[in-house]
Design a protein around this motif. Structure first.
Motif, short mmCIF file in Angstrom:
data_model
loop_
_atom_site.label_atom_id
_atom_site.label_comp_id
_atom_site.label_asym_id
_atom_site.label_seq_id
_atom_site.Cartn_x
_atom_site.Cartn_y
_atom_site.Cartn_z
N VAL A 7 -34.90 35.37 -25.12
CA VAL A 7 -34.41 34.39 -26.11
C VAL A 7 -35.06 33.04 -25.87
CG1 VAL A 7 -32.39 33.11 -26.89
CG2 VAL A 7 -32.22 35.56 -26.52
N LEU A 8 -35.18 32.64 -24.62
CA LEU A 8 -35.80 31.37 -24.28
C LEU A 8 -37.24 31.31 -24.77
CD1 LEU A 8 -35.73 28.68 -22.67
CD2 LEU A 8 -36.46 29.98 -20.67
N LEU A 9 -38.00 32.36 -24.56
CA LEU A 9 -39.40 32.37 -24.98
C LEU A 9 -39.54 32.41 -26.49
CD1 LEU A 9 -41.00 34.79 -22.38
CD2 LEU A 9 -40.99 32.30 -22.37
N MET A 10 -38.71 33.21 -27.17
CA MET A 10 -38.80 33.31 -28.61
C MET A 10 -38.39 32.02 -29.30
SD MET A 10 -37.54 37.16 -29.56
CE MET A 10 -35.95 36.98 -28.78
N SER A 30 -38.10 24.51 -20.13
CA SER A 30 -38.69 24.44 -18.79
C SER A 30 -38.60 25.80 -18.11
CB SER A 30 -37.98 23.38 -17.94
OG SER A 30 -36.64 23.75 -17.67
N LEU A 31 -39.54 26.03 -17.22
CA LEU A 31 -39.55 27.26 -16.43
C LEU A 31 -40.17 26.93 -15.08
CD1 LEU A 31 -38.99 30.32 -16.36
CD2 LEU A 31 -41.34 30.66 -17.16
N GLY A 32 -39.43 27.22 -14.01
CA GLY A 32 -39.94 26.89 -12.69
C GLY A 32 -39.26 27.69 -11.61
N ALA A 33 -39.45 27.26 -10.38
CA ALA A 33 -38.88 27.96 -9.24
C ALA A 33 -38.50 26.95 -8.17
CB ALA A 33 -39.87 28.97 -8.67
N VAL A 43 -35.82 31.56 -9.40
CA VAL A 43 -36.42 31.20 -10.68
C VAL A 43 -35.38 30.48 -11.52
CG1 VAL A 43 -37.49 32.08 -12.79
CG2 VAL A 43 -38.00 33.15 -10.59
N GLU A 44 -35.81 29.42 -12.21
CA GLU A 44 -34.91 28.66 -13.07
C GLU A 44 -35.59 28.37 -14.40
OE1 GLU A 44 -32.34 26.22 -9.71
OE2 GLU A 44 -33.85 25.15 -10.90
N GLY A 45 -34.84 28.41 -15.48
CA GLY A 45 -35.38 28.08 -16.79
C GLY A 45 -34.30 27.48 -17.66
N ALA A 46 -34.71 26.69 -18.64
CA ALA A 46 -33.73 26.04 -19.49
C ALA A 46 -34.32 25.75 -20.85
CB ALA A 46 -33.23 24.74 -18.86
N GLY A 215 -38.42 22.11 -5.77
CA GLY A 215 -38.63 22.75 -7.05
C GLY A 215 -39.92 22.31 -7.71
N LEU A 216 -40.58 23.24 -8.41
CA LEU A 216 -41.78 22.98 -9.19
C LEU A 216 -41.68 23.77 -10.49
CD1 LEU A 216 -44.64 23.24 -6.53
CD2 LEU A 216 -43.88 21.15 -7.68
N GLY A 217 -42.21 23.21 -11.58
CA GLY A 217 -42.15 23.95 -12.82
C GLY A 217 -42.95 23.30 -13.93
N LEU A 218 -42.98 23.98 -15.08
CA LEU A 218 -43.66 23.53 -16.28
C LEU A 218 -42.63 23.24 -17.35
CD1 LEU A 218 -46.60 26.12 -16.42
CD2 LEU A 218 -46.67 23.78 -15.51
N SER A 219 -42.98 22.34 -18.26
CA SER A 219 -42.07 21.98 -19.33
C SER A 219 -42.81 21.92 -20.66
CB SER A 219 -41.39 20.63 -19.05
OG SER A 219 -42.35 19.60 -18.99
#
Length: 250
Positions: A7-10, A30-33, A43-46, A215-219
């Protein structure tokens, strides 16, 4: 949790399509770790969407997030109903519902929050509320404060302190999380990256020593969101129960 991730990706392409017809002003993903001192990686995403089409001064923010912990994967949905009657101020109510993957544990929160401009490119945020988990009838109160400053259109730094107090016969402690986070996004680009460091622990009868989590991630930011302005910054969504699951206490 796989369904939540899909759902997050779509949803990435949705806000751009809906912006003109549904009044959605922007969306952030966002998606990171993260990794703690024991080498445990999570793993974390929002995803968060702001809809200001209610009135010229009222808005709605919807949230969808997930986090992988040693106690199980946490999926959360949240909603914020707020108003911004004057420049530099935004406040309202929020509610959230969380569930652990592979477990019957479920908890919800309800509270109030506000955001205030503290000068050029600096804002403060405060929130507080209460919650209840169906695991052993666990109830709690929580609160948090945050401060964010935009050093440039591309770089924003924020610090936050979140507390949650649990007072039950079989578990009595206060959880704390202090987080320092840096967000960087090249000017004119929707893509960005973030880095964070969190110090967390529990004090009280059932205490646990503090530990550091990196933590590191992309947004990805679409539309008019981000920075350190009350008109564009999204409300935070810390989870009061997550520190217990990360420690394997529940």
């Amino acid at each position: 949790m796989r369904a939540l991730f899909c759902v997050l990706l779509m949803s990435v392409s949705g806000p751009a399509v809906a912006q003109s017809s549904l009044g959605i002003t922007g969306a952030a993903f966002s998606l990171g770790a993260t990794e703690d001192e024991g080498g445990n990686r999570q793993v974390e995403g929002a995803a968060a969407v702001v809809d200001v089409a209610i009135t010229s001064v009222h808005g709605f923010q919807g949230d969808l997030s997930f986090a992988d912990t040693v106690g199980g994967g946490i999926g959360t949905v949240g909603a914020h109903l707020y108003m911004a009657p004057v420049d530099g101020q935004k406040y309202g109510l929020f509610a959230s519902l969380s569930d652990v993957d592979g477990s019957a544990m479920l908890w919800g929160t309800l509270g109030a929050e506000g955001m205030l401009s503290m000068g050029e490119n600096t804002i403060a945020e405060v929130r507080g509320g209460f919650g209840y988990a169906d695991e052993g009838g666990l109830d709690f109160i929580f609160g948090g404060i945050g401060l964010a400053h935009a050093f440039s259109p591309s770089l924003t730094v924020e610090g936050a302190l979140d507390l949650a107090d649990f007072d039950e016969a079989d578990f009595r402690a206060t959880a704390y999380d202090f987080t320092l986070k840096t967000d960087y996004s090249p000017e004119g680009s929707p893509w960005g990256a973030y880095a964070s460091v969190t110090y967390s622990g529990l004090t009280g009868r059932d205490d646990a020593k503090g530990e550091v989590r990196l933590g590191l991630g992309l947004s990805l930011s679409l539309g008019n969101v981000g920075g350190a302005d009350t008109d564009t910054r999204l409300f935070r969504n810390p989870d009061p129960v997550a520190p217990l699951l990360r420690r394997g206490l529940y």
